[in-house]
Motif scaffolding. Structure first.
Motif, mmCIF file in Angstrom:
data_model
loop_
_atom_site.group_PDB
_atom_site.id
_atom_site.type_symbol
_atom_site.label_atom_id
_atom_site.label_comp_id
_atom_site.label_asym_id
_atom_site.label_seq_id
_atom_site.Cartn_x
_atom_site.Cartn_y
_atom_site.Cartn_z
ATOM 1 N N LEU A 167 9.939 12.657 -1.669
ATOM 2 C CA LEU A 167 8.857 12.611 -0.679
ATOM 3 C C LEU A 167 8.614 13.996 -0.094
ATOM 4 O O LEU A 167 7.479 14.430 0.076
ATOM 5 C CB LEU A 167 9.194 11.620 0.443
ATOM 6 C CG LEU A 167 9.207 10.133 0.054
ATOM 7 C CD1 LEU A 167 9.661 9.278 1.225
ATOM 8 C CD2 LEU A 167 7.837 9.669 -0.419
ATOM 9 N N PHE A 168 9.734 14.693 0.198
ATOM 10 C CA PHE A 168 9.624 16.021 0.803
ATOM 11 C C PHE A 168 8.951 16.996 -0.164
ATOM 12 O O PHE A 168 8.054 17.755 0.206
ATOM 13 C CB PHE A 168 11.018 16.519 1.207
ATOM 14 C CG PHE A 168 11.005 17.893 1.806
ATOM 15 C CD1 PHE A 168 10.492 18.105 3.072
ATOM 16 C CD2 PHE A 168 11.504 18.979 1.101
ATOM 17 C CE1 PHE A 168 10.456 19.371 3.630
ATOM 18 C CE2 PHE A 168 11.488 20.259 1.649
ATOM 19 C CZ PHE A 168 10.964 20.446 2.915
ATOM 20 N N ALA A 169 9.369 16.932 -1.435
ATOM 21 C CA ALA A 169 8.895 17.920 -2.402
ATOM 22 C C ALA A 169 7.484 17.617 -2.915
ATOM 23 O O ALA A 169 6.681 18.522 -3.122
ATOM 24 C CB ALA A 169 9.864 17.995 -3.580
ATOM 25 N N LYS A 170 7.166 16.346 -3.123
ATOM 26 C CA LYS A 170 5.923 16.017 -3.835
ATOM 27 C C LYS A 170 4.834 15.415 -2.943
ATOM 28 O O LYS A 170 3.654 15.536 -3.252
ATOM 29 C CB LYS A 170 6.223 14.999 -4.948
ATOM 30 C CG LYS A 170 7.370 15.394 -5.841
ATOM 31 C CD LYS A 170 6.925 15.539 -7.270
ATOM 32 C CE LYS A 170 8.098 15.820 -8.144
ATOM 33 N NZ LYS A 170 7.953 16.949 -9.007
ATOM 34 N N ILE A 171 5.221 14.716 -1.906
ATOM 35 C CA ILE A 171 4.225 13.951 -1.146
ATOM 36 C C ILE A 171 3.817 14.657 0.144
ATOM 37 O O ILE A 171 2.696 14.505 0.610
ATOM 38 C CB ILE A 171 4.786 12.529 -0.831
ATOM 39 C CG1 ILE A 171 5.238 11.826 -2.113
ATOM 40 C CG2 ILE A 171 3.775 11.672 -0.082
ATOM 41 C CD1 ILE A 171 4.141 11.590 -3.142
ATOM 42 N N ARG A 172 4.737 15.446 0.683
ATOM 43 C CA ARG A 172 4.526 16.079 1.984
ATOM 44 C C ARG A 172 3.174 16.781 2.114
ATOM 45 O O ARG A 172 2.477 16.665 3.113
ATOM 46 C CB ARG A 172 5.669 17.069 2.233
ATOM 47 C CG ARG A 172 5.731 17.621 3.641
ATOM 48 C CD ARG A 172 6.935 18.532 3.752
ATOM 49 N NE ARG A 172 6.809 19.401 4.904
ATOM 50 C CZ ARG A 172 7.265 19.095 6.112
ATOM 51 N NH1 ARG A 172 7.874 17.956 6.311
ATOM 52 N NH2 ARG A 172 7.106 19.929 7.119
ATOM 53 N N VAL A 187 0.859 -1.188 0.000
ATOM 54 C CA VAL A 187 0.000 0.000 0.000
ATOM 55 C C VAL A 187 0.895 1.239 0.000
ATOM 56 O O VAL A 187 2.114 1.133 0.178
ATOM 57 C CB VAL A 187 -0.937 0.024 1.228
ATOM 58 C CG1 VAL A 187 -1.906 -1.139 1.197
ATOM 59 C CG2 VAL A 187 -0.166 0.038 2.526
ATOM 60 N N HIS A 188 0.268 2.399 -0.222
ATOM 61 C CA HIS A 188 1.024 3.650 -0.230
ATOM 62 C C HIS A 188 0.521 4.571 0.864
ATOM 63 O O HIS A 188 -0.673 4.650 1.112
ATOM 64 C CB HIS A 188 0.906 4.339 -1.591
ATOM 65 C CG HIS A 188 1.632 3.620 -2.690
ATOM 66 N ND1 HIS A 188 1.043 2.623 -3.431
ATOM 67 C CD2 HIS A 188 2.904 3.733 -3.148
ATOM 68 C CE1 HIS A 188 1.926 2.165 -4.312
ATOM 69 N NE2 HIS A 188 3.056 2.817 -4.169
ATOM 70 N N ILE A 189 1.457 5.235 1.517
ATOM 71 C CA ILE A 189 1.137 6.178 2.591
ATOM 72 C C ILE A 189 1.724 7.542 2.223
ATOM 73 O O ILE A 189 2.879 7.596 1.808
ATOM 74 C CB ILE A 189 1.740 5.682 3.930
ATOM 75 C CG1 ILE A 189 1.074 4.346 4.328
ATOM 76 C CG2 ILE A 189 1.585 6.714 5.033
ATOM 77 C CD1 ILE A 189 1.715 3.668 5.501
ATOM 78 N N PRO A 190 0.980 8.642 2.337
ATOM 79 C CA PRO A 190 -0.387 8.778 2.836
ATOM 80 C C PRO A 190 -1.428 8.251 1.853
ATOM 81 O O PRO A 190 -1.202 8.229 0.643
ATOM 82 C CB PRO A 190 -0.532 10.289 3.005
ATOM 83 C CG PRO A 190 0.406 10.876 2.006
ATOM 84 C CD PRO A 190 1.552 9.932 1.935
ATOM 85 N N SER A 191 -2.563 7.863 2.415
ATOM 86 C CA SER A 191 -3.669 7.397 1.602
ATOM 87 C C SER A 191 -4.952 7.990 2.159
ATOM 88 O O SER A 191 -5.133 8.055 3.360
ATOM 89 C CB SER A 191 -3.710 5.877 1.650
ATOM 90 O OG SER A 191 -4.942 5.416 1.175
ATOM 91 N N SER A 224 0.410 16.808 11.372
ATOM 92 C CA SER A 224 1.130 16.092 12.437
ATOM 93 C C SER A 224 2.007 14.966 11.889
ATOM 94 O O SER A 224 2.901 14.476 12.575
ATOM 95 C CB SER A 224 0.140 15.530 13.447
ATOM 96 O OG SER A 224 -0.736 14.639 12.793
ATOM 97 N N THR A 225 1.772 14.515 10.652
ATOM 98 C CA THR A 225 2.574 13.398 10.130
ATOM 99 C C THR A 225 3.605 13.833 9.092
ATOM 100 O O THR A 225 4.447 13.045 8.682
ATOM 101 C CB THR A 225 1.673 12.316 9.485
ATOM 102 O OG1 THR A 225 0.887 12.932 8.448
ATOM 103 C CG2 THR A 225 0.762 11.674 10.502
ATOM 104 N N GLN A 226 3.530 15.103 8.664
ATOM 105 C CA GLN A 226 4.451 15.588 7.617
ATOM 106 C C GLN A 226 5.914 15.347 7.962
ATOM 107 O O GLN A 226 6.691 14.869 7.138
ATOM 108 C CB GLN A 226 4.224 17.083 7.379
ATOM 109 C CG GLN A 226 3.019 17.359 6.513
ATOM 110 C CD GLN A 226 2.798 18.823 6.261
ATOM 111 O OE1 GLN A 226 3.343 19.672 6.963
ATOM 112 N NE2 GLN A 226 1.982 19.135 5.279
ATOM 113 N N ASP A 227 6.268 15.668 9.215
ATOM 114 C CA ASP A 227 7.675 15.542 9.599
ATOM 115 C C ASP A 227 8.063 14.105 9.924
ATOM 116 O O ASP A 227 9.237 13.802 10.128
ATOM 117 C CB ASP A 227 7.978 16.454 10.791
ATOM 118 C CG ASP A 227 8.057 17.914 10.342
ATOM 119 O OD1 ASP A 227 8.403 18.133 9.160
ATOM 120 O OD2 ASP A 227 7.744 18.803 11.154
#
Ligand SMILES: [Zn+2]
Length: 410
Positions: free
Chosen positions: A357-362, A115-119, A368-371
């Protein structure tokens, strides 16, 4: 369309137009679960329409024999589950010393699709073409209870489904949940020959060191592998699709909540920061000096190990065959140590992936979960992360892609 100066349609419009204009052309459902043997035999039966009856009968018999074999193997699986069910009445998976429970245990293990996170159930459009943080799932199921431990494997912990990973998860499971004297196991037979070899050696090692007294390893017939883990994965995925999951911790909670009766349990292999919770051992390097390969391993459906006969494996091709004994120790006088192999450090995420991940998914994570999931990588901005885009293939396309790869290989 852009090249000729026209406005390209969005995916949803494309689908709508397609369904309106060409409703009779639909996408094939994934066929990965179909049995090749069944397909071949059935095609031979269709094509025999104009052939003599005796030829027709022969072709029909071939498929009937195959289905008979499938039925026998299925019965064996069901019997093992039932036997386990009667001996574990009222029990739950828990921590016990080795061989401490004089009951028959039956477990099945398999990987689920990652699976992929975040979802997010209300998936925002732009994320469709991106590759969020991957999370593998390996399940060990005790159908008799029924309960399943789901190992959640972060991308940074391990990216392969290799034998070191499989054996390390199984080892963790047995150390923590499955220390029965007599154990029966089922798994699917799709895994490569090489992986199967190491898994077999590992079980020989376990039984040799009296971690179980008797153990049997049974492989489902390829293409007919619907079993316990699939049921648990189904529950899990159902809940995953309707829950917002932005971190491994939330994924673990989602697994737990996927059944009201506590069927699905979760175990993180490690967290996002790289902290290891289920150590990966170098079983391959550890076992190789002591064992030799099992001849014809691909065809073998059943293997039995007895602690009174170290290194000896009783094998057979199908449940109604006679057993043959094969010694897998290179030298019966030299046995592998009981101590554990050295651990392998997790690969972690490379810099490019961290920046991606930092540039596109964050932005798709909750605050609260970004970092946790997409933290800012240490050091300078990677130049390649901005312009290179990794594109995730839609699930249905995957099987076509594999087929193409196969064709190219042939
Ligand atoms: Zn079949």
């Amino acid at each position: 369309m852009e090249e000729i100066g026209e406005r390209p349609a969005k995916l949803t419009s494309f689908r709508n137009i397609w369904n309106r204009l060409l409703p009779h052309i639909v996408r094939t459902k994934p066929m990965s679960d179909l049995c090749w043997e069944c397909q071949k035999n059935n095609a031979a039966v269709y094509r025999s329409a104009n052939l003599p009856d005796i030829v027709k009968c022969a072709k029909l018999k071939k498929q009937m024999d195959h289905l008979q074999l499938v039925a026998e193997e299925r019965t064996l699986y069901r019997d093992m589950v039932t036997e386990c069910k009667t001996s574990v009445v009222g029990l739950k998976l828990g921590h016990n010393p080795p061989c401490s429970r004089d009951i028959k245990g039956h477990y099945s293990f398999d990987f689920a699709q990652q699976v992929h996170i975040p979802s997010n159930p209300l998936q925002p459009g732009p994320i469709y073409f991106l590759v969020p943080r991957k999370c593998g799932i390996f399940g060990v199921s005790c159908e008799g209870i029924p309960q399943q431990v789901n190992y959640l494997i972060d991308e940074g912990m391990c990216s392969s489904k290799g034998s070191n990973a499989v054996i390390s998860y199984l080892h963790h499971f047995f150390e923590n949940y499955g220390r029965r004297k007599d154990v029966h196991l089922h798994c699917d037979n799709c895994s490569g020959q090489n992986k199967k070899k190491f898994v077999v050696w590992y079980f020989a090692w376990r039984v040799m060191n009296h971690l179980h007294l008797n153990l049997s390893l049974n492989f489902m017939i390829v293409g007919h592998t619907k079993f316990g883990p699939d049921w648990c994965f189904g529950l899990l995925k159902q809940n995953f699709r309707r829950t917002e999951v932005c971190s491994l911790e939330e994924m673990a909670a989602c697994v737990k909540k996927s059944s009201t009766s506590g069927v699905n349990m979760s175990q993180l292999v490690g967290d996002e920061s790289g902290k290891v919770l289920v150590p990966m051992y170098d079983w391959q390097k550890f076992l190789t000096p002591f064992f030799k390969p099992l001849p014809g391993i691909k065809k073998l459906q059943h293997m039995r190990f007895d602690s009174k006969q170290p290194g000896l494996i009783l094998v057979k091709d199908s449940s109604d065959c006679e057993e043959t004994a094969v010694q897998v120790l290179k030298d019966v006088r030299i046995r592998p140590p009981a101590a554990l192999p050295v651990t392998v450090a997790p690969p972690g995420l490379d810099k490019k992936r961290q920046w991606y991940l930092f540039a596109k998914i964050r932005e798709f994570c909750t605050e609260s979960t970004q970092d946790i999931v997409c933290p800012r990588p240490a050091g300078q901005v990677s130049e390649s992360s901005e312009d290179e885009e990794e594109i995730r293939p839609p699930p249905a396309k995957k099987s076509h892609r594999n087929k193409r790869v196969l064709k190219e290989k042939n």
